[in-house]
Design an enzyme around this catalytic site. Sequence first.
Site, PDB file in Angstrom:
ATOM      1  N   TYR A  95      -3.714  79.287  -3.101  1.00 16.57           N
ATOM      2  CA  TYR A  95      -3.903  79.761  -1.753  1.00 16.57           C
ATOM      3  C   TYR A  95      -4.129  81.090  -1.410  1.00 16.57           C
ATOM      4  O   TYR A  95      -4.022  81.244   0.013  1.00 16.57           O
ATOM      5  CB  TYR A  95      -2.531  79.079  -1.498  1.00 16.57           C
ATOM      6  CG  TYR A  95      -2.521  77.806  -1.028  1.00 16.57           C
ATOM      7  CD1 TYR A  95      -3.003  77.000   0.257  1.00 16.57           C
ATOM      8  CD2 TYR A  95      -1.754  76.287  -1.977  1.00 16.57           C
ATOM      9  CE1 TYR A  95      -2.925  75.134   0.331  1.00 16.57           C
ATOM     10  CE2 TYR A  95      -2.216  74.908  -1.250  1.00 16.57           C
ATOM     11  CZ  TYR A  95      -2.213  74.644  -0.514  1.00 16.57           C
ATOM     12  OH  TYR A  95      -2.740  73.412  -0.125  1.00 16.57           O
TER      13      TYR A  95
ATOM     14  N   GLY B 249     -14.448  69.447  16.227  1.00 14.56           N
ATOM     15  CA  GLY B 249     -14.292  69.088  14.560  1.00 14.56           C
ATOM     16  C   GLY B 249     -13.277  68.893  14.298  1.00 14.56           C
ATOM     17  O   GLY B 249     -13.292  69.263  13.174  1.00 14.56           O
ATOM     18  N   THR B 250     -13.185  67.580  14.004  1.00 17.76           N
ATOM     19  CA  THR B 250     -12.132  66.394  13.309  1.00 17.76           C
ATOM     20  C   THR B 250     -12.994  65.569  12.418  1.00 17.76           C
ATOM     21  O   THR B 250     -12.995  64.713  13.950  1.00 17.76           O
ATOM     22  CB  THR B 250     -10.321  66.833  13.312  1.00 17.76           C
ATOM     23  OG1 THR B 250     -10.122  65.631  13.568  1.00 17.76           O
ATOM     24  CG2 THR B 250     -10.920  66.456  15.040  1.00 17.76           C
ATOM     25  N   SER B 251     -12.641  64.827  11.925  1.00 20.73           N
ATOM     26  CA  SER B 251     -13.630  63.319  11.182  1.00 20.73           C
ATOM     27  C   SER B 251     -12.690  61.987  11.856  1.00 20.73           C
ATOM     28  O   SER B 251     -12.934  61.442  12.121  1.00 20.73           O
ATOM     29  CB  SER B 251     -13.270  63.647  10.150  1.00 20.73           C
ATOM     30  OG  SER B 251     -11.819  63.557   9.088  1.00 20.73           O
TER      31      SER B 251
ATOM     32  N   GLN C 295      -5.496  70.693  13.690  1.00 18.29           N
ATOM     33  CA  GLN C 295      -4.670  70.482  12.197  1.00 18.29           C
ATOM     34  C   GLN C 295      -5.220  71.650  10.998  1.00 18.29           C
ATOM     35  O   GLN C 295      -4.907  71.955   9.572  1.00 18.29           O
ATOM     36  CB  GLN C 295      -6.037  69.480  11.155  1.00 18.29           C
ATOM     37  CG  GLN C 295      -5.602  68.528  12.469  1.00 18.29           C
ATOM     38  CD  GLN C 295      -6.851  66.942  11.855  1.00 18.29           C
ATOM     39  OE1 GLN C 295      -6.601  66.516  11.284  1.00 18.29           O
ATOM     40  NE2 GLN C 295      -7.684  66.630  13.610  1.00 18.29           N
ATOM     41  N   ASN C 296      -5.721  72.851  11.146  1.00 14.71           N
ATOM     42  CA  ASN C 296      -6.051  73.805  10.401  1.00 14.71           C
ATOM     43  C   ASN C 296      -5.156  74.568   9.812  1.00 14.71           C
ATOM     44  O   ASN C 296      -4.091  74.587  10.457  1.00 14.71           O
ATOM     45  CB  ASN C 296      -7.400  74.822  11.429  1.00 14.71           C
ATOM     46  CG  ASN C 296      -8.729  73.914  11.646  1.00 14.71           C
ATOM     47  OD1 ASN C 296      -8.959  73.260  10.652  1.00 14.71           O
ATOM     48  ND2 ASN C 296      -9.382  73.990  13.177  1.00 14.71           N
ATOM     49  N   VAL C 297      -4.905  75.380   8.950  1.00 15.38           N
ATOM     50  CA  VAL C 297      -4.007  75.747   8.641  1.00 15.38           C
ATOM     51  C   VAL C 297      -3.857  77.766   8.484  1.00 15.38           C
ATOM     52  O   VAL C 297      -3.302  78.628   8.175  1.00 15.38           O
ATOM     53  CB  VAL C 297      -3.712  75.501   6.572  1.00 15.38           C
ATOM     54  CG1 VAL C 297      -3.066  74.309   7.151  1.00 15.38           C
ATOM     55  CG2 VAL C 297      -4.329  76.050   5.979  1.00 15.38           C
TER      56      VAL C 297
ATOM     57  N   ARG D  95      -7.291  81.184  -0.951  1.00 13.99           N
ATOM     58  CA  ARG D  95      -7.584  81.011   0.765  1.00 13.99           C
ATOM     59  C   ARG D  95      -7.334  82.046   1.763  1.00 13.99           C
ATOM     60  O   ARG D  95      -7.734  81.976   2.106  1.00 13.99           O
ATOM     61  CB  ARG D  95      -6.772  79.344   1.152  1.00 13.99           C
ATOM     62  CG  ARG D  95      -7.744  78.447  -0.011  1.00 13.99           C
ATOM     63  CD  ARG D  95      -7.744  77.021   1.198  1.00 13.99           C
ATOM     64  NE  ARG D  95      -8.075  76.576   2.204  1.00 13.99           N
ATOM     65  CZ  ARG D  95      -7.992  75.939   2.101  1.00 13.99           C
ATOM     66  NH1 ARG D  95      -7.073  74.975   2.765  1.00 13.99           N
ATOM     67  NH2 ARG D  95      -8.507  75.946   4.272  1.00 13.99           N
TER      68      ARG D  95
ATOM     69  N   HIS E 116      -0.437  71.093  10.420  1.00  7.74           N
ATOM     70  CA  HIS E 116      -1.230  70.934   8.137  1.00  7.74           C
ATOM     71  C   HIS E 116      -0.302  72.223   8.316  1.00  7.74           C
ATOM     72  O   HIS E 116       0.156  72.726   6.949  1.00  7.74           O
ATOM     73  CB  HIS E 116      -1.622  69.987   8.193  1.00  7.74           C
ATOM     74  CG  HIS E 116      -2.126  69.140   8.630  1.00  7.74           C
ATOM     75  ND1 HIS E 116      -3.913  68.515   8.901  1.00  7.74           N
ATOM     76  CD2 HIS E 116      -1.448  68.064   8.756  1.00  7.74           C
ATOM     77  CE1 HIS E 116      -3.840  67.983   8.959  1.00  7.74           C
ATOM     78  NE2 HIS E 116      -2.282  67.070   9.342  1.00  7.74           N
TER      79      HIS E 116
END
Length: 231
Positions: free
Chosen positions: A53, A172-174, A86-88, A56, A104
Site C-alpha cells: 500500500y 468503469g466497473t466490471s 469502489q476506488n480507494v 500504491r 472500499h
Amino acid sequence: MKRLVVLTGAGMSAESGISTFRDSGGLWEQYPVEDVATPEGWYRNPELVLNFYNERRKQLLAAQPNPGHKGLAALEKQFDVRIITQNVDNLHERAGSSHVLHLHGELMKVRSTGPGGEVFDVDPQHYETKLGDTCPKGYQLRPHIVWFGEAVPEFGHAIDVVSQADILVIIGTSMQVYPAASLVNYTRPGTPIYLIDPNEVLNDPSIHFIQKGASEGVKELTALLTSKTAQ
C-alpha cells in the site's frame, strides 16, 4: 435539481495511470489477492501488506485526475451529483467533486488495529506506514482498506444514496465485485441508467450503453444529459 448518482470502478482512474487489479497486467498478476488484500494476509505478513500500500500511495501521489473525473465534478453545476466509488484513490476529490462515498476504503488514510478502529489521514509528505507505526493508544496502524472477507461498512449508506437517484451512471466497473455490483438493483423503477465502459459489461437493453473510456464517455454523457435538460 435532479440527483445524479455515479457508481465508479477501476476504469474511472485507469486513464490517470492507476493500476487496476483485474485487467491483464494488473496488480493481481503481481500480487496474489490472498497476500495483500485479506485479513489473513495481514496476519501472515503485515510488512508485505504495508509495503504494497505504500507503493500504491506513491503511485497515487504522482497521478492526476483525468478529464472524466473533472467532467463529473463539472456536472455539479447542473445536478446534485453523488459519487459512490469502489476506488480507494482520492482523484474524485482532487478533481473537485463535493460528495464522494468510498465503499472500499481510502488509500490516503490509515486506521488503528485497536478496538476503536480510529481513522487517520496520511501526510502526503510522509506517506509510508511501517511496522511499529501506532495510533495514540499504541496499536499498529493498517491501511484503511476494506479487504476481501471484511464487511463493507458504507454499503447501507450507498443503498440509501442509490435509492434516491433520479439518474444512475455506472463508469468503469466490471459489475462483478459484490456487494457493490448489486447497487443497481436499488434504483427506483423507471430510473434512467447510463453505463460507460470500453468493454461490453452488461447486455441490458434498458441501460444506455456508452462504449468508451471514462474521459470520452463522461464527455458524451454530459452532452446527452445537457440536451435532455434543455428539452
